[in-house]
Structure formats: structure tokens, C-alpha cells
Design a protein around this motif. Structure first.
Motif, PDB file in Angstrom:
ATOM      1  N   LYS A  35       0.831  -1.214   0.000  1.00  0.00           N
ATOM      2  CA  LYS A  35       0.000   0.000   0.000  1.00  0.00           C
ATOM      3  C   LYS A  35       0.858   1.253   0.000  1.00  0.00           C
ATOM      4  O   LYS A  35       0.650   2.173  -0.784  1.00  0.00           O
ATOM      5  CB  LYS A  35      -0.892  -0.028   1.245  1.00  0.00           C
ATOM      6  N   ARG A  70     -22.191  11.485   1.860  1.00  0.00           N
ATOM      7  CA  ARG A  70     -21.926  10.164   1.250  1.00  0.00           C
ATOM      8  C   ARG A  70     -22.550   9.053   2.089  1.00  0.00           C
ATOM      9  O   ARG A  70     -22.910   8.002   1.561  1.00  0.00           O
ATOM     10  CB  ARG A  70     -20.411   9.938   1.152  1.00  0.00           C
ATOM     11  N   SER A  79     -18.024   6.322  -4.604  1.00  0.00           N
ATOM     12  CA  SER A  79     -17.571   7.099  -3.437  1.00  0.00           C
ATOM     13  C   SER A  79     -16.782   6.221  -2.481  1.00  0.00           C
ATOM     14  O   SER A  79     -17.289   5.212  -1.984  1.00  0.00           O
ATOM     15  CB  SER A  79     -18.780   7.676  -2.684  1.00  0.00           C
ATOM     16  N   HIS A  80     -15.538   6.659  -2.233  1.00  0.00           N
ATOM     17  CA  HIS A  80     -14.709   5.899  -1.291  1.00  0.00           C
ATOM     18  C   HIS A  80     -15.321   5.938   0.105  1.00  0.00           C
ATOM     19  O   HIS A  80     -15.374   4.927   0.799  1.00  0.00           O
ATOM     20  CB  HIS A  80     -13.288   6.463  -1.252  1.00  0.00           C
ATOM     21  N   SER A  81     -15.854   7.098   0.468  1.00  0.00           N
ATOM     22  CA  SER A  81     -16.423   7.248   1.819  1.00  0.00           C
ATOM     23  C   SER A  81     -17.635   6.326   1.989  1.00  0.00           C
ATOM     24  O   SER A  81     -17.759   5.637   3.003  1.00  0.00           O
ATOM     25  CB  SER A  81     -16.847   8.705   2.048  1.00  0.00           C
ATOM     26  N   LYS A  95      -9.120   1.445   9.505  1.00  0.00           N
ATOM     27  CA  LYS A  95      -8.456   2.311   8.523  1.00  0.00           C
ATOM     28  C   LYS A  95      -7.861   3.537   9.195  1.00  0.00           C
ATOM     29  O   LYS A  95      -6.778   3.999   8.843  1.00  0.00           O
ATOM     30  CB  LYS A  95      -9.442   2.742   7.423  1.00  0.00           C
TER      31      LYS A  95
END
Ligand code: PRT
Length: 173
Positions: A35, A70, A79-81, A95
Motif C-alpha cells: 500500500k 456520502r 464514493s470511497h467514503s 483504517k
């Protein structure tokens, strides 16, 4: 020319998806680089204007509103959120922890630029934790305001001895 079927002649991939060389130690068969490498690569691909003018703390309130939107109307495909929130509280919290560690590493390595970037990631993930927990930014700003003028040393010394702070910390005195 006949295509070689001999596996041994097959060249091992030595580049990550973005065409940048895989760092030493990343197994060539790795589907994707670790990552931290992926993040660094994407940043390389998107030159950053660190210390850009116009940054101010109001962005946190704006970003909280965006993430909150979101939560209620976000599309996990875009949307990542929304996707992170849909994965549930444990993942949201995990996370945040990951980003905190990445910020610790950048700071420990004395990488000022990387620390700025990791700080932004950390603050974003903290806002996602707030949205997930139903916390509004002004609640946190009020808490910080209340602490103004009180030294952390004085605050800690004033805590009742031997009593765990009223459910506000898991730390024993
Ligand atoms: N500030 C951010 C922001 N910072 C970091 N990230 C994302 O957080 C992710 C962290 O990367 P990871 O490698 O940990 O990948 P992951 O998929 O989260 O986790 P793993 O499954 O790999 O463990 C990356 O996809 C980053 O792009 C962010 N995603 C969105 N925002 C902002 O949030 C707002 C809403 O964004 P969307 O929800 O995507 O519309 C917009 O203003 C965005 O700019």
C-alpha cells in the motif's frame, strides 16, 4: 516466431501496475505493490503542491459535510467514503489506525512532505469515524475550546488518583 511455452523463459514482472519498478523485496508475483508503495506511486503520478496556499481549518467542516452526505446518499461504486462506511464500524476504525501508523512512520523518518500527506489521510479517516459514530465537528471543536488555557500537565495532575477517568479513557492512571 513460435510462442515459447517454456515457463522458465517467461519474464517475471518487475514493474508495478503503474510501470514503476517494484521495490526490492516485493515478490514479482505480487498482484500489487504494498500500500505505501501504491500511495507513493499515485502521488508521484499526481505531482503535489505541498504547502499550497488557501489551506484553512474550515476544510474539515466542509469535508465532514461531504462525508456525511456520502453516508446518506453516497454510491459505493463511486464514493470511497460510502464504500468505507458500508464496510462497517470495525473497518472504519481499522483504517483510521492504519493511517495513524503511516503518519507515525512518515514523522519518525523525518519526511516532512510525506507527513503532510499522511496527516491529510489521517484527518479524512478521522472524519469518517466521526460520521460513522454520529459525531459532529462542532462537538469536538467545543471540547478543544474548553481545554484552552489549561496545560496538559496541569490537567493530568488534577485527575483523581487511582480512579479511571470517567469512562473517557481506557488508560489506567
Ligand atoms: N480526502 C479524501 C481522502 N483521503 C484519502 N482517501 C482515500 O482513502 C483510501 C486509503 O487507501 P487504502 O490503500 O487504505 O485503501 P482502502 O481501499 O481504503 O483499504 P484496503 O481495503 O486497501 O485496506 C484511498 O482510496 C484514498 O484515496 C480519501 N478519499 C476521499 N477524500 C475526500 O472525501 C470526499 C468524498 O470522497 P468520495 O467519498 O470518494 O466521494 C472528497 O472531497 C475527497 O477528496
Amino acid at each position: 516466431m513460435a510462442k515459447s511455452t517454456d515457463k522458465t523463459t517467461k519474464r517475471k514482472p518487475t514493474k508495478a501496475r503503474t510501470g514503476l519498478p517494484l521495490p526490492a523485496g516485493v515478490p514479482a508475483k505480487a498482484k500489487k505493490a504494498p500500500k505505501a508503495v501504491r500511495k507513493a506511486e499515485s502521488r508521484h503520478l499526481r505531482p503535489l503542491d505541498l504547502g499550497a496556499a488557501g489551506g484553512d481549518a474550515g476544510v474539515l467542516d466542509d469535508l465532514w459535510r461531504t462525508v456525511e452526505a456520502r453516508r446518506t446518499a453516497g454510491d459505493v461504486a463511486h464514493s470511497h467514503s460510502a464504500r468505507l462506511l458500508a464496510r462497517g464500524t470495525p473497518k472504519v476504525a481499522q483504517k483510521l489506525g492504519e493511517e495513524a501508523v503511516e503518519c507515525v512512520i512518515a514523522a519518525t523518518m523525518g519526511e516532512r512532505g510525506e507527513t503532510i500527506l499522511e496527516s491529510a489521510d489521517l484527518l479524512y479517516h478521522l472524519l469518517v469515524v466521526w460520521v460513522d459514530a454520529g459525531i459532529r465537528p462542532e462537538e469536538v471543536w467545543a471540547e478543544l475550546r474548553q481545554r484552552e488555557g489549561i496545560s496538559g500537565i496541569v490537567e493530568k495532575a488534577a485527575r483523581p488518583k487511582g480512579i479511571v477517568r470517567a469512562a473517557r479513557t481506557t488508560k489506567l492512571p
